[in-house]
Design an enzyme around this catalytic site. Structure first.
Site, PDB file in Angstrom:
ATOM      1  N   HIS A 195       0.817  -1.353   0.103  1.00  0.00           N
ATOM      2  CA  HIS A 195       0.225  -0.067  -0.061  1.00  0.00           C
ATOM      3  C   HIS A 195       0.820   1.428  -0.106  1.00  0.00           C
ATOM      4  CE1 HIS A 195      -4.607   1.098   1.051  1.00  0.00           C
ATOM      5  NE2 HIS A 195      -4.130   1.514   0.024  1.00  0.00           N
ATOM      6  N   GLU A 237      -1.599  -4.723  -1.668  1.00  0.00           N
ATOM      7  CA  GLU A 237      -1.351  -5.941  -0.731  1.00  0.00           C
ATOM      8  C   GLU A 237      -1.480  -7.416  -1.192  1.00  0.00           C
ATOM      9  OE1 GLU A 237       0.437  -5.328   1.813  1.00  0.00           O
ATOM     10  OE2 GLU A 237       0.505  -3.262   1.881  1.00  0.00           O
ATOM     11  N   HIS A 269       4.282   0.933   4.205  1.00  0.00           N
ATOM     12  CA  HIS A 269       3.169   0.839   3.704  1.00  0.00           C
ATOM     13  C   HIS A 269       2.017   1.489   4.641  1.00  0.00           C
ATOM     14  CE1 HIS A 269       2.359  -3.356   5.196  1.00  0.00           C
ATOM     15  NE2 HIS A 269       2.883  -2.691   6.328  1.00  0.00           N
ATOM     16  N   ASP A 327      -6.565  -6.576   2.800  1.00  0.00           N
ATOM     17  CA  ASP A 327      -6.973  -6.783   4.142  1.00  0.00           C
ATOM     18  C   ASP A 327      -8.194  -5.961   4.587  1.00  0.00           C
ATOM     19  OD1 ASP A 327      -6.317  -4.327   4.881  1.00  0.00           O
ATOM     20  OD2 ASP A 327      -4.076  -4.940   5.517  1.00  0.00           O
ATOM     21  N   ASP A 360      -3.234   3.828   7.968  1.00  0.00           N
ATOM     22  CA  ASP A 360      -1.966   4.109   7.187  1.00  0.00           C
ATOM     23  C   ASP A 360      -1.461   5.588   7.183  1.00  0.00           C
ATOM     24  OD1 ASP A 360      -1.822   1.358   6.628  1.00  0.00           O
ATOM     25  OD2 ASP A 360      -2.514   1.678   4.390  1.00  0.00           O
ATOM     26  N   HIS A 402      -6.417  -0.854   8.140  1.00  0.00           N
ATOM     27  CA  HIS A 402      -5.611  -0.227   8.795  1.00  0.00           C
ATOM     28  C   HIS A 402      -5.647   1.519   7.954  1.00  0.00           C
ATOM     29  CE1 HIS A 402      -3.676  -4.008   8.561  1.00  0.00           C
ATOM     30  NE2 HIS A 402      -3.366  -3.696   9.894  1.00  0.00           N
ATOM     31  N   ASP A 413      -9.605  -0.276   3.957  1.00  0.00           N
ATOM     32  CA  ASP A 413      -8.430  -1.124   4.337  1.00  0.00           C
ATOM     33  C   ASP A 413      -8.706  -1.418   5.845  1.00  0.00           C
ATOM     34  OD1 ASP A 413      -5.783  -1.456   5.044  1.00  0.00           O
ATOM     35  OD2 ASP A 413      -4.979   0.114   4.239  1.00  0.00           O
ATOM     36  N   ASP A 473      -7.411  -2.369  -0.275  1.00  0.00           N
ATOM     37  CA  ASP A 473      -6.467  -3.125   0.412  1.00  0.00           C
ATOM     38  C   ASP A 473      -6.993  -4.575   0.425  1.00  0.00           C
ATOM     39  OD1 ASP A 473      -4.747  -4.368   2.297  1.00  0.00           O
ATOM     40  OD2 ASP A 473      -3.797  -2.792   2.628  1.00  0.00           O
TER      41      ASP A 473
END
Length: 309
Positions: free
Chosen positions: A99, A274, A143, A231, A130, A128, A126, A229
């Site tokens: 990412h 990712e 990332h 995830d 980030d 997260h 996502d 992403d």
């Protein structure tokens, strides 16, 4: 409406701790991303994979930071590629890679939209946020910093490329968030980023949350850069990621987001990030990412062929 879609591979894994993301672009090609989009009536040109330029001489006082020079060089290359590929109504799809590529892809798209006098909104799917800067990251994995960079947080000056156009925090919507570091949490509370964590999605559902964001973009006559992403998704349906977090979006929740965005017609660029094929199971995650992209570009539920198992 048919799109002129530009595919750009970004085989970047220096922002992550686990190797394998550099194979992501070719896994998406193997999963037939271009033919799937062409079958929907779009014109697709694959520009191949970007290559890394000369590494800058950069350093940072945070000893945890890893692969800084490589990440800065990729950011420079991707900013230029994103700016070029977004000209004349073209729709770029950036095939990552981890990412950290969003530092460059968003910066380049933001520059283009600023020249067009159109606000750029970011939909960040996502687990997260980030939202670290170079000083706050404890893992050192870069990332985790792209949103901090392209919103113009302090600490990137003189190391990362100067931003031609920052993305205001009130033009960012994050969905699916469920893993936030303390430093990120503090900044997210202070700033104007809209964050819909998985609890909000559980309580209210995808549709009202996303429609409120889309309405804001429409009112501002803006466009959306979608950054997806792996995830963001529940790991049981998308195992090919080095940062799995349980409790992610389901198959139907993810497709619903894509279908609603397709209806809006506002998405002008896309990150697919990712994807680590080394961790996949018979290509199922790559195939799902391609399937979601097809939904974003117009495939309807009734159009989906029945698969034999």
């Amino acid at each position: 409406m048919p799109h002129d879609i530009i595919l750009i591979g970004a085989p970047v894994q220096t922002g992550a701790s686990q190797p394998g993301c550099l194979m992501g672009p070719d896994a998406l090609r193997t999963a037939r991303l271009a033919p799937q989009l062409e079958s929907l009536g779009h014109r697709v040109i694959d520009h191949g994979n970007l290559s890394l330029g000369a590494l800058p001489d950069v350093d940072h006082s945070n000893p945890a930071v890893r692969n800084l020079a490589e990440t800065v060089a990729w950011t420079t290359a991707l900013t230029d590629a994103a700016y070029t590929a977004s000209s004349a109504g073209q729709t770029p799809i950036f095939m990552g890679g981890d990412h950290s590529i969003a530092a460059g892809t968003v910066a380049g798209i933001a520059k283009r939209r600023a020249e067009e006098d159109r606000p750029l909104f970011i939909l960040w799917l996502d687990a997260h946020p980030d939202y670290h800067d170079l000083a706050t990251t404890e893992s050192g994995n870069l990332h985790g910093v792209p949103v901090g960079y392209f919103t113009g947080r302090d600490g990137f000056e003189g190391i990362f490329p100067s931003l031609p156009a920052k993305v205001p925090t009130n033009q960012i919507c994050m969905m699916g968030i469920r893993s936030v570091d303390p430093a990120e949490h503090h900044e997210l509370i202070e700033d104007e980023i809209t964050v819909h964590d998985m609890r909000q999605i559980d309580e209210f559902g995808i549709t009202p949350l996303l429609r409120a964001f889309v309405a804001r973009v429409e009112e501002a006559r803006g466009t959306i850069h979608l950054s997806l992403d792996v995830d963001f998704l529940e790991p049981t349906i998308a195992p090919a990621v080095g940062t799995t977090v349980p409790g992610g979006a389901t198959f139907r929740e993810a497709h619903l987001i894509m279908e609603l965005l397709s209806d809006s017609g506002l998405v002008s660029s896309l990150d697919l990030v990712e994807l680590n094929p080394f961790l996949d199971e018979r290509g199922r995650t790559a195939s799902l990412m391609v399937d979601l992209t097809a939904s974003l570009f117009g495939r309807k539920v009734m159009d989906r062929p029945t698969k034999s198992f």
